[in-house]
Design an enzyme around this catalytic site. Structure first.
Site, PDB file in Angstrom:
ATOM      1  N   LYS A   1       0.864  -1.188   0.000  1.00 22.21           N
ATOM      2  CA  LYS A   1       0.000   0.000   0.000  1.00 22.21           C
ATOM      3  C   LYS A   1       0.895   1.230   0.000  1.00 22.21           C
ATOM      4  O   LYS A   1       1.940   1.243   0.664  1.00 22.21           O
ATOM      5  CB  LYS A   1      -0.879  -0.031   1.256  1.00 22.21           C
ATOM      6  CG  LYS A   1      -1.884   1.113   1.354  1.00 22.21           C
ATOM      7  CD  LYS A   1      -2.730   0.979   2.615  1.00 22.21           C
ATOM      8  CE  LYS A   1      -3.817   2.019   2.714  1.00 22.21           C
ATOM      9  NZ  LYS A   1      -4.633   1.867   3.937  1.00 22.21           N
TER      10      LYS A   1
ATOM     11  N   SER B   1      -9.569   1.703   2.996  1.00 20.98           N
ATOM     12  CA  SER B   1      -8.720   2.501   2.127  1.00 20.98           C
ATOM     13  C   SER B   1      -7.684   1.676   1.356  1.00 20.98           C
ATOM     14  O   SER B   1      -7.144   2.152   0.364  1.00 20.98           O
ATOM     15  CB  SER B   1      -7.988   3.574   2.946  1.00 20.98           C
ATOM     16  OG  SER B   1      -7.155   2.956   3.918  1.00 20.98           O
TER      17      SER B   1
ATOM     18  N   SER C   1      -9.693  -0.734   7.127  1.00 24.78           N
ATOM     19  CA  SER C   1      -9.147  -0.530   5.785  1.00 24.78           C
ATOM     20  C   SER C   1      -8.458  -1.717   5.136  1.00 24.78           C
ATOM     21  O   SER C   1      -8.152  -1.658   3.948  1.00 24.78           O
ATOM     22  CB  SER C   1      -8.176   0.640   5.785  1.00 24.78           C
ATOM     23  OG  SER C   1      -8.901   1.815   5.606  1.00 24.78           O
TER      24      SER C   1
HETATM   25  N1  GLN Z   1     -12.927   4.250   6.550  1.00 23.56           N
HETATM   26  C1  GLN Z   1     -12.156   4.561   7.727  1.00 23.56           C
HETATM   27  C2  GLN Z   1     -11.693   6.000   7.666  1.00 23.56           C
HETATM   28  O1  GLN Z   1     -11.901   6.618   6.677  1.00 23.56           O
HETATM   29  C3  GLN Z   1     -11.042   3.605   7.878  1.00 23.56           C
HETATM   30  C4  GLN Z   1      -9.798   3.968   7.210  1.00 23.56           C
HETATM   31  C5  GLN Z   1      -8.658   3.069   7.542  1.00 23.56           C
HETATM   32  O2  GLN Z   1      -8.825   2.028   8.174  1.00 23.56           O
HETATM   33  N2  GLN Z   1      -7.492   3.513   7.169  1.00 23.56           N
HETATM   34  O3  GLN Z   1     -11.135   6.495   8.600  1.00 23.56           O
END
Ligand code: GLN
Length: 486
Positions: free
Chosen positions: A79, A154, A178
């Site tokens: 990532k 994400s 995410s």
């Molecule tokens: N959707 C969550 C956020 O926007 C999780 C993001 C993540 O786990 N990096 O914060």
């Protein structure tokens, strides 16, 4: 089977038997990326030359006859919030578009020491803020099962790349679901380890008390193999915990008999997509058939998890993102009059709108006069949420829930309303607030052929038991043999 479709453990065997070379495997994966990524946009940077050089080195190691390191010659994607020395690390943001990592993250270093080939850097929401990958400053990644749909976020690029055979495996990060959400939406396996299990050194910070790196893989055995490589104490991350790692891949076949699995009523809510509920309930029944005992449990503070998470995550983000000032990292605005204008213009031009929203809200909940009402209260509720889980684990060894209330949604569907987007995280974020491990395993498909994910949640540092259960479940099904129609 084409080389690009191999799992880590299949590739390991073929490489060691010298049926294929690491260069052939890497080349096959690079070709696959070339053929499919115009439709998917999983990759932000493909490391063609570096990857082939690493593969050649792996072939030399494989040729010398001694037992090779565990991931020798295996192509793995990172990532784009995870640093790899000399390679661009954008974190999905314009502000880091030209940023070249000066050193390796600890997880990258461990992958390299294990012989892995770093095939490239994969797409994500800007600074990992999002649930759909649509907040990537470059281009949204697409779901390989239906390119009109999101891969989840994400770590959307990590899950899409693994589902589409554009990498043998990938690393993602999970701050509030995410890894698990995109794994569920793309039909692959994803694990968020216990907070402190895997080093965060060299990982672009979003919300430091929640962030955790984890594997995204084609099956549960690969997940265990990858966790074996990245888990463990790192003196360079003060939150990394110095407890032994049990050897995850070695304990997969111990079965389920005697294990108690808790089902929280709060995780089967109205408004859930019925096919998701059916698939998850069938998966639970299957686990019962394998010898697990099913018990009913309650996690009473679940309804506060989304609000609590978004207060804490945004507060930490506003603090972490203060470092992008145009002076030290990345993008710098030009033609500005003074330092104040440099900060302002750099940040105004460099950050996307979701990141700005979160910095503003985070600064708000931390500001004098609102701190007690929002941030402090959220911290107290966070403790209650953690206590819910610890109490539940007196009655069970793990908890089974859906990963998300729906399967992958369409691009654009939730963009206009951040709140509906935040609700996609309803089943995953409490696990981060409580610092627990959570595993997402494919457990079926809906009527549109979109994957559904089962989530298994464990007590702190009990990844082993989740992997064991996930492995036993997976062996009774053929979900992982289905491939997206690319
Ligand atoms: N959707 C969550 C956020 O926007 C999780 C993001 C993540 O786990 N990096 O914060």
């Amino acid at each position: 089977m084409s080389h690009h479709a191999l799992t880590i453990h299949q590739a390991q065997q073929k490489l060691r038997a010298r049926e294929i070379s690491a260069v052939e495997l890497t080349q096959a994966v690079l070709t696959r990326i070339q053929e499919t990524d115009e439709r998917l946009h999983s990759y932000l940077t493909v490391c063609t030359e570096e990857a082939l050089a690493q593969a050649e080195a792996a072939d030399r190691t494989l040729a010398n006859g001694a037992t090779p390191p565990p991931l020798c010659g295996i192509p793995v994607a990172l990532k784009d919030v995870i640093l790899a020395q000399g390679v661009r690390a954008t974190a999905g943001s314009k502000i880091l578009e030209q940023f070249i990592a000066p050193y390796d993250a600890t997880v990258t270093q461990r992958l390299k020491e294990a012989g892995a080939v770093i095939i490239g850097k994969v797409n994500c929401d800007e600074f990992a803020m999002g649930s759909s990958n649509e907040n990537s400053a470059f281009t949204p990644c697409r779901n390989p099962w239906d390119t009109d749909r999101v891969p989840g976020g994400s770590s959307g690029g990590s899950a899409a790349a693994v589902a589409a055979d554009q990498a043998c495996a990938a690393l993602g990060t999970d701050t509030g679901g995410s890894i698990r959400l995109p794994a569920a939406f793309c039909g692959v396996v994803g694990l968020k380890p216990t907070y402190g299990r895997v080093s965060r050194f060299g990982v672009v910070a979003y919300a430091s008390s929640l962030d955790q790196v984890g594997p995204c893989t084609k099956d549960v055995r690969d997940c265990a193999l990858l966790l074996d490589v990245i888990a463990g104490h790192d003196p360079r991350d003060s939150t990394s915990v110095n407890t032994p790692t049990p050897g995850y891949a070695a304990h997969l076949e111990q079965g389920l008999s005697g294990l108690r699995i808790g089902i929280p009523q709060e995780y089967f809510i109205e408004g859930m997509q019925p096919e998701v509920e059916t698939a998850v309930r069938e998966a639970i029944a299957h686990l019962q058939g394998l010898g697990a005992e099913i018990v009913s449990i309650s996690l009473p503070h679940t309804e506060y998890a989304v609000a609590t998470y978004y207060i804490i995550a945004m507060a930490e983000a506003s603090s972490n993102l203060a470092r992008y000032d145009g002076v030290r990292y990345g993008y710098r605005a030009s033609e500005v009059e003074d330092l104040g204008a440099l900060y302002q213009t750099t940040r105004a031009q460099g950050f996307g709108s979701e990141v700005k929203r979160r910095i503003a809200l985070g600064a708000y909940v931390l500001s004098a006069g609102y701190y007690d009402a929002y941030y402090l209260k959220a911290q107290k509720v966070r403790t209650l949420i953690r206590q819910d889980f610890l109490r539940a684990f007196e009655a069970c060894d793990m908890i089974a829930t859906p990963v998300a209330p729906t399967t992958a949604f369409r691009l654009g569907e939730k963009l206009a309303d951040p709140l509906t987007m935040y609700l996609s995280d309803i089943f995953t974020i409490a696990v981060n607030l409580a610092g627990l491990p959570g595993l997402s395993v494919p457990c079926g498909f809906d009527q549109h052929g979109l994957p559904v994910g089962l989530q298994l949640i464990g007590p702190p540092f009990e990844e082993e038991v989740l992997l064991r259960a996930g492995y036993a479940y997976e062996r009774g099904h053929d979900w992982r043999t289905r491939k997206p129609p690319l």
